[in-house]
Design an enzyme around this catalytic site. Structure first.
Site, PDB file in Angstrom:
ATOM      1  N   LYS A 204       3.280   8.468   9.418  1.00  0.00           N
ATOM      2  CA  LYS A 204       2.758   7.823  10.605  1.00  0.00           C
ATOM      3  C   LYS A 204       3.584   8.123  11.853  1.00  0.00           C
ATOM      4  O   LYS A 204       3.392   9.124  12.502  1.00  0.00           O
ATOM      5  CB  LYS A 204       2.594   6.317  10.367  1.00  0.00           C
TER       6      LYS A 204
ATOM      7  N   ASP B  32       9.198   2.516   0.675  1.00  0.00           N
ATOM      8  CA  ASP B  32       8.063   3.142   1.345  1.00  0.00           C
ATOM      9  C   ASP B  32       8.097   2.696   2.809  1.00  0.00           C
ATOM     10  O   ASP B  32       7.687   1.592   3.148  1.00  0.00           O
ATOM     11  CB  ASP B  32       6.756   2.730   0.679  1.00  0.00           C
TER      12      ASP B  32
ATOM     13  N   TYR C 177       0.857  -1.189   0.000  1.00  0.00           N
ATOM     14  CA  TYR C 177       0.000   0.000   0.000  1.00  0.00           C
ATOM     15  C   TYR C 177       0.889   1.234   0.000  1.00  0.00           C
ATOM     16  O   TYR C 177       1.795   1.362   0.848  1.00  0.00           O
ATOM     17  CB  TYR C 177      -0.906   0.008   1.232  1.00  0.00           C
TER      18      TYR C 177
END
Length: 435
Positions: free
Chosen positions: A274, A246, A143
């Site tokens: 995050k 990522d 993702y």
């Protein structure tokens, strides 16, 4: 049996004004009802009905310091007292960017944005400008945010491609997505060096970037096979392809230097979000100077009114300071607690005759009910009993334990041994009731 009357009432009221009643699609899938929170502190959340939970959701990952960390809160508050955004430069940007170049092995320079999705968008733009190429390799089950240019459909057992002309197409992840947005994406199975080599042999001179999670956290917490990332690094260097890690999930979770520091592999670019500011909306693109300077020269536009504001830079600095104390000792604590929790969960699964797998690295793991003995690729991960696990997560609420319905767990710096023991005991009771 806990009641959720206030959350039920509030979701119905919210639906009158807020599309779907929630601000993110994932939250709407929570059962028996999307919870409304009254307050949160440390490793605990209290909902609108007064129910107290040990929290392993952690806002879907960002809260590596737990809720309302006093030091983070104070430093962020002090920064905001002088104005939270100027549209001008300030010292916080210098201090945080310098600190990130010190702790991230691949970072010559950095730039800031507000979300992981934005960071990925910029990283892809930089890669295409740097190489003068267009195609991008990405992998099933990974993702990288929800922008049109990278968001793809997750294949599933019930996904049937009825039309032959779709066989080689990369399908959009949502209705309304631009039909042409994914025309330059090459979608491959991960952890399959033969498939990667074949694609590189076929399209090598057209490929601008390979983007990958260094650990496939979102879909099974699957580790790379030995030598896989190293081979990827070697091939991309030979072909002049930009390698993007990522690390929106793994950054600061697998160590202060991220997964690339832990694995000792230097990508050309890394994206972080995050946990990078302990839950305050900050994301980072970091990497090689010659690529990052495309922003400096203006060849690649990087925009954003709130980028690098005083609040997020203060939060980022506070997060690094807290995680770095005592020679990064908090990472040893989180890993120890997570290993104890995973060991306990495996024991109660075995005790109750429940077939399943738990994949773990650092303070993050994926728990799944599945007949296979191990899960090392996305195709196997897709065989899990997702409905059974969703029921498990729902029943855990009655034990005062909040977990993500998909099976991904996070442990924070403020979880305790008592939290871990209570969680194992609660899981034991839930599994007994389910079987």
């Amino acid at each position: 049996m806990r009641t959720f009357n206030e959350s039920v009432s509030k979701i119905e009221e919210s639906k009158k004004y807020l599309a779907g009643g929630v601000s993110s699609f994932l939250r709407g899938a929570m059962k028996p009802i999307p919870l409304f929170v009254k307050t949160a502190s440390g490793s605990h959340v209290i909902d609108a009905d007064g129910n107290d939970y040990i929290d392993y959701l952690l806002a879907y990952g960002p809260l590596i310091l737990g809720h309302a960390d006093p030091e983070l809160t104070e430093k962020t508050y002090q920064a905001m007292k002088s104005g939270n955004a100027y549209g001008l430069q300030h010292d916080g940007e210098i201090l945080l960017s310098k600190r990130l170049t010190e702790v991230l092995p691949c970072a010559d320079k950095v730039t800031f944005s507000g979300s992981g999705t934005e960071a990925v968008m910029l990283a892809l733009r930089l890669a295409r400008a740097y190489t003068n190429r267009q195609k991008v390799i990405r992998f099933h089950g990974h993702y990288h945010g929800w922008s049109d240019a990278i968001f793809t459909s997750f294949p599933s057992p019930d996904l049937v491609k009825e039309n032959s002309d779709q066989a080689d197409r990369v399908l959009p992840g949502t209705s309304g997505q631009s039909e042409s947005s994914l025309q330059d994406i090459i979608l491959l199975p991960w952890n399959d060096p033969e498939a990667l080599k074949q694609a590189l042999d076929m399209y090598g001179e057209q490929i601008a970037a390979i983007i990958t999670e260094p650990v496939m956290c979102n879909s099974g917490c699957i580790l790379p096979k030995p030598g896989y990332l190293e081979q990827m690094r070697e091939w991309t260097q030979e072909l002049g392809i930009v390698l993007i890690f990522d690390e929106v999930i793994t950054g600061f979770r697998l160590g202060i230097g991220g997964a690339h520091g832990r694995f000792n592999i230097k990508p050309d670019l890394v994206t972080m979000g995050k946990a990078v500011a302990g839950g305050v909306p900050l994301s980072v693109v970091a990497g090689k100077e010659e690529i990052m300077d495309l922003v400096a020269t203006g060849r690649v536009n990087h925009l954003g009114t709130m980028n690098g504001n005083t609040m997020v830079t203060a939060a980022g600095l506070a997060t690094i300071d807290i995680l770095s104390k005592n020679n990064n000792a908090v990472f040893e604590k989180m890993e120890r607690l997570t290993q104890n929790l995973v060991s306990g969960l495996r024991d109660v699964m075995l005790k109750n005759g429940v077939r399943g797998v738990i994949n773990q690295i650092g303070p993050v793991f994926h728990m799944m009910f599945i007949q296979e003995d191990e899960v090392r690729d996305f195709a196997t991960f897709q065989k899990r009993d997702a409905a059974k696990y969703s029921l498990f997560a729902e029943k855990m609420l009655d034990e005062g334990i909040l977990v993500r319905p998909t099976g991904l767990w996070y442990v924070s710096a403020v979880h305790s041994d008592e939290d871990i023991q209570r969680t194992i005991e609660g899981a034991d009771r839930v599994l007994q009731s389910m079987e």
